[in-house]
Design an enzyme around this catalytic site. Structure first.
Site, short mmCIF file in Angstrom:
data_model
loop_
_atom_site.label_atom_id
_atom_site.label_comp_id
_atom_site.label_asym_id
_atom_site.label_seq_id
_atom_site.Cartn_x
_atom_site.Cartn_y
_atom_site.Cartn_z
N GLU A 136 -7.15 0.25 -7.58
CA GLU A 136 -6.99 -0.11 -6.60
C GLU A 136 -5.47 -0.04 -6.40
O GLU A 136 -5.62 0.00 -5.01
CB GLU A 136 -5.85 -2.19 -6.91
CG GLU A 136 -7.28 -3.66 -7.38
CD GLU A 136 -8.38 -3.53 -5.94
OE1 GLU A 136 -7.51 -3.30 -4.82
OE2 GLU A 136 -9.53 -3.72 -5.66
N TYR A 169 -0.78 -7.47 -2.35
CA TYR A 169 -2.19 -7.60 -2.48
C TYR A 169 -2.39 -7.49 -3.81
O TYR A 169 -3.52 -7.78 -4.24
CB TYR A 169 -2.51 -6.52 -1.04
CG TYR A 169 -3.92 -6.25 -1.35
CD1 TYR A 169 -4.66 -7.13 -0.93
CD2 TYR A 169 -4.55 -4.88 -2.24
CE1 TYR A 169 -6.36 -6.90 -1.16
CE2 TYR A 169 -5.76 -4.92 -2.18
CZ TYR A 169 -6.56 -5.84 -1.74
OH TYR A 169 -8.29 -5.17 -2.09
N ASP A 218 -5.81 -8.64 2.23
CA ASP A 218 -5.98 -7.51 3.47
C ASP A 218 -6.05 -6.88 4.24
O ASP A 218 -6.03 -8.09 5.11
CB ASP A 218 -6.25 -5.92 1.94
CG ASP A 218 -7.68 -5.97 2.33
OD1 ASP A 218 -7.80 -7.02 2.85
OD2 ASP A 218 -8.00 -4.89 2.39
#
Ligand code: SF4
Length: 373
Positions: free
Chosen positions: A55, A135, A153
């Protein structure tokens, strides 16, 4: 006078548009069409280390660019403890080319915290780590911890704006789009849900030409029904990206090695753009163009500098034009000789500018290896 009866379009009458049906159709699409990615696990919770690492790498970077970096990082540092123990310069070197280098510095700082305290148990805990924003924390909570987090996102915003034909332009619409995404989150399969929505946005509901014919939500999608779904999300007029100028210096050793092309490299200050990264020496990057005399006052050596070209590079907040100067001389100041392979892309571009027939490596090539004619 007969009462006016407003009829909804036949397609909408027939089609289930409830939350449950939207969830069911997207999850079943994901089961057959979701992307196979090296950090993904199906049918079980993914490892927090792999999810966190992927991520962070995926922030503002495409999946295709991230995959080889992710695999190399994992092979070299298979655990968060190994990553924390790595010297920072090594980690920054391995990150080179992926861009947004503050991510690499934050990754290292967060690795120390994770190795010491263990992985956080919820979204709020992840938010306390360097480099982990709303996020990323939500994505980790959903994918690695199986918690029903609202993972939003740009892809998800686009899908929501189209599904509901939201007319408010971005960025004003952000809160509403988040709310719409949140209405579809549930405790059942939260990790798969987050990844299904990401995949839909990345592979079907793409920015320019959405493949609505392959979309599990086609019959429920308000933008598709209205026509021209690619015009969503609406956007406020964009301000033009400002331009900055600088000069970069390719200083090569006077005594050449035929094996490798080396340059004088410096370490950028920790704070600021590309902070802490190995770099070619440059001037400051400013709005006003540099004259030759101004630029050369910042050169790393007194030498017969030749301007050999210029390179363009686009950062998030500005576009940069760098004049490229080259010379062979002994340097002054701190630095070291090294090749360009571990430099950020903007410097690799500069190092790739050809020096023409007068350059030392061109001369060397003309003479052949080991200086023989
Ligand atoms: Fe996007 Fe088209 Fe699917 Fe609507 S139908 S969500 S516009 S891909």
């Amino acid at each position: 006078m007969p009462a006016l009866v407003r009829r909804r379009p036949a397609a909408v009458d027939k089609v289930p548009t409830t939350r449950d049906n939207l969830r069911k159709s997207l999850l079943s699409w994901y089961d057959s069409n979701g992307r196979e990615l090296p950090w993904r696990v199906r049918g079980a919770a993914a490892e927090p280390y792999r999810v966190w690492l992927s991520e962070i790498m995926l922030q503002q970077t495409t999946v295709a660019a991230v995959v080889p970096y992710f695999e190399r990082f994992l092979a070299r540092w298979p655990t968060v403890e190994a990553l924390a123990a790595a010297p920072r310069e090594e980690l920054l070197g391995a990150w080179a080319g992926l861009g947004y280098y503050s991510r690499a510095r934050n990754l290292h700082a967060a690795a120390h915290a994770l190795a010491e305290r263990g992985f956080p148990a919820d979204e709020a805990g992840w938010r306390t780590l360097p480099g982990v924003g709303p996020y990323t924390a939500a994505a980790i909570a959903a994918i690695a911890l199986g918690q029903p987090a609202n993972v939003v996102d740009g892809n998800v915003e686009r899908v929501m704006a189209r599904l509901r034909a939201v007319e408010t332009p971005l960025p004003e619409a952000k809160a509403r789009l988040r709310e719409l995404a949140g209405e579809l989150v549930a405790a059942e399969r939260p990790g798969d849900w987050a990844q299904a929505l990401m995949d839909l946005g990345a592979t079907v509901c793409t920015p320019k030409s959405p493949k609505c014919g392959a979309c599990p939500w086609m019959k429920s999608c308000a933008a598709f029904t209205a026509g021209a779904p690619e015009t969503y999300p609406r956007r406020a007029a964009k301000a033009e990206r400002p331009r900055r100028h600088g000069a970069v210096f390719l200083l090569e050793p006077p005594a050449l090695s035929p094996a490798a092309r080396e340059f004088w490299l410096v370490r950028r200050p920790d704070k600021g753009l590309l902070g802490g990264m190995a770099a070619l020496p440059t001037t400051e990057w400013r709005a006003k163009k540099w004259t030759r005399a101004e630029a050369l006052a910042h050169a790393p050596a007194k030498a017969a500098w030749r301007k050999i070209g210029a390179v363009e590079h686009v950062f998030t907040h500005f576009a940069l034009t760098l004049d490229v100067y080259a010379a062979d001389a002994a340097p002054a100041g701190d630095g070291w000789w090294g090749d360009a392979s571990a430099l950020p892309t903007v410097f690799k571009k500069a190092a790739d500018v050809e020096r023409g027939p007068e350059g030392p490596h061109a001369r060397l090539k003309a003479r052949g290896p080991r200086g023989k004619r």
